[in-house]
Write an enzyme that holds these catalytic residues in place. Structure first.
Site, PDB file in Angstrom:
ATOM      1  N   HIS A  18       0.720  -1.298   0.012  1.00 41.63           N
ATOM      2  CA  HIS A  18       0.110   0.074  -0.096  1.00 41.63           C
ATOM      3  C   HIS A  18       1.064   1.355   0.176  1.00 41.63           C
ATOM      4  O   HIS A  18       0.513   2.178  -0.576  1.00 41.63           O
ATOM      5  CB  HIS A  18      -0.812  -0.001   1.284  1.00 41.63           C
ATOM      6  N   ASP A 114      -6.753   4.499   0.761  1.00 40.89           N
ATOM      7  CA  ASP A 114      -6.703   3.125   0.082  1.00 40.89           C
ATOM      8  C   ASP A 114      -7.699   2.133   0.542  1.00 40.89           C
ATOM      9  O   ASP A 114      -8.674   2.508   1.229  1.00 40.89           O
ATOM     10  CB  ASP A 114      -5.208   2.643   0.113  1.00 40.89           C
TER      11      ASP A 114
END
Length: 483
Positions: A18, A114
């Site tokens: 991420h 995210d």
């Protein structure tokens, strides 16, 4: 403090998978779209990666800040699924996220989260910010994520999970049961319900950014934009803005790169399962023998194996012996010292894949690694372990045609040395099959560069998002100046 440009806050949840694309998105917003960007990093998986260098990415208009670490030891069991740990960590960090944003001298224009940060979108609503979700993976994964909650429960639970029928997604390639997301496997698992909840929330954002580009996934992207197919599920604009891959930067005095400098062009296969991929000990032995028997040069990034597992894992620390030589075949290091290099835990992957001596990549098919392989023009052996990696492997092998894979999933059985030897030779020895894979990945490399360049599809898509933010930015500017 004078307002001079739009300001976006990007939220990166735990894990290199991420953090890397979020940082690359931040850099692109600064360099291509004239934003000021603040990246909040909730936590970082430190399994061998050079984390400190990634966190030291701040520049004139890019700030990278670590949020206070949260203690979840009293909430989740140490052996709990790593996805659950990420979800809990993000939830427990919400107050710190809100405080950090409120503490800024100027209220940001937009919050970009995210997949695991969707709970924070409520903070954006409260503070009158635009809110976006950044999918660090591909459009097919996004389609599965937002379609899962919309499909009839009987279809998902009975037909797909119990009867193991493919999950049909309108306008997209169906997902075979063996490739499906782990979150879909058990309707009684909290992960199942949590994931479906995330899938419902994502379309409520002002837009969805996806780390892909038009030429790579034109079919799926058309479906996501079509109101008669998946557009009715998405209910918001989808921005394909990829590929966002780790930039190749100079590395000083690295033994791996120095070793590569001495090898012939495209003669080395790079083997790595990412920052979190771990193999069972028996599989590691078979992989060693397969590499040796292939008689091809190799670089292999190894992690301690799992002693009591038959399938391998992801983001799980192995419990095998500490010394590298202890979990490889007797004499392996001596027999292969002229053709192979074994690297403990971590290597500069982007630089390795870009090196002219590298001819192929045996990978877990994480999307970051996949994009790095594409932009470097390197064919792959697909070896998926977790999450959407099985979907990625199918896409790379059966749809795109830039990789090969084992007959059965490595998570279902041990892949034996003879098959590994065969796969290595298929991607390394120049014949009709390797030539076709090489041509395909070269074509994708060129299309990726074109998409990201000024006037390209991804560049234009990010520019469109910028226009939305600029409109809100002008409103904030007028308000701040007392208009």
């Amino acid at each position: 403090m004078q307002i001079t440009k739009p300001h976006a806050v990007l939220l990166a949840s735990p894990g290199m998978g991420h953090l890397i694309p979020v940082l690359e998105l931040g850099k692109r917003l600064v360099t291509h779209q004239d934003f000021h960007v603040t990246v909040f990093v909730v936590a970082v998986d430190v399994s061998g990666e050079n984390i400190s260098k990634l966190l030291d990415s701040s520049s004139e208009h890019l700030d990278v800040l670590m949020l206070p670490t949260v203690d979840i030891s009293g909430i989740v069991d140490p052996d709990e699924n790593f996805v659950i740990k990420i979800v809990v960590t993000m939830h427990e960090s919400l107050s710190a996220i809100r405080s950090a944003i409120c503490g800024m001298k100027i209220r940001p224009t937009a919050l970009i989260v995210d997949l695991f940060g969707t709970e924070a979108m409520a903070i954006a609503d409260e503070l009158e910010m635009l809110k976006y979700v950044f999918i660090a993976s591909n459009a097919w994964f996004l389609a599965a994520t937002i379609y899962g909650p919309a499909v009839d429960k009987k279809v998902l639970d009975d037909e797909h999970i119990n009867q193991k029928k493919p999950l049909k997604i309108p306008g997209c390639t169906p997902i075979r049961f063996e490739d499906t997301l782990e979150a879909f496997l058990d309707p009684n698992d909290p992960l199942y319900h949590g994931y479906l909840s995330v899938g419902r929330v994502i379309p409520t954002a002002d837009g969805i950014l996806v780390n892909t580009w038009e030429d790579l996934e034109s079919k799926t992207l058309r479906a996501l934009k079509d109101d008669k197919l998946l557009g009715c599920v998405a209910r918001t604009t989808v921005y394909p803005i990829g590929p966002l891959a780790r930039a190749v930067e100079a590395v000083a005095e690295n033994q791996v790169l120095e070793w590569l400098d001495m090898q012939p062009t495209e003669s080395v296969i790079y083997v790595s399962f990412g920052s979190g991929g771990t193999l069972p000990s028996k599989q590691m032995m078979e992989l060693a023998w397969g590499l040796e028997q292939s008689q091809q040069r190799f670089i292999w990034v190894v992690r301690p194996p799992l002693e009591n597992d038959v399938s391998g894992s992801f983001l799980t620390v192995g419990n095998g012996p500490v010394g590298t030589v202890d979990y490889l075949p007797n004499g392996f290091m001596n027999r292969t010292h002229n053709v192979g290099l074994v690297v403990p835990m971590w290597a500069p992957q982007a630089q390795i894949l870009e090196h002219p001596s590298v001819g192929a990549f045996l990978s877990h098919c994480g999307w970051n690694s996949t994009l790095e392989s594409i932009v470097s023009g390197v064919p792959m052996i697909a070896w998926p372990l977790y999450a959407e990696q099985k979907m990625n492997a199918t896409m790379l092998t059966e749809e795109i045609g830039m990789s090969v894979r084992s007959r059965e999933l490595p998570t279902e059985r041990i892949v034996e040395r003879e098959e590994i030897e065969m796969m290595v030779r298929r991607v390394m020895v120049m014949d009709k099959e390797r030539h076709a894979m090489k041509n395909k990945v070269k074509e994708l490399k060129n299309s990726a560069l074109k998409a990201s360049s000024k006037g390209g599809s991804s560049y234009n898509s990010l520019s469109q998002l910028t226009k939305d933010c600029e409109n809100r930015f002008q409103c904030l500017k007028v308000k701040a100046e007392g208009g």
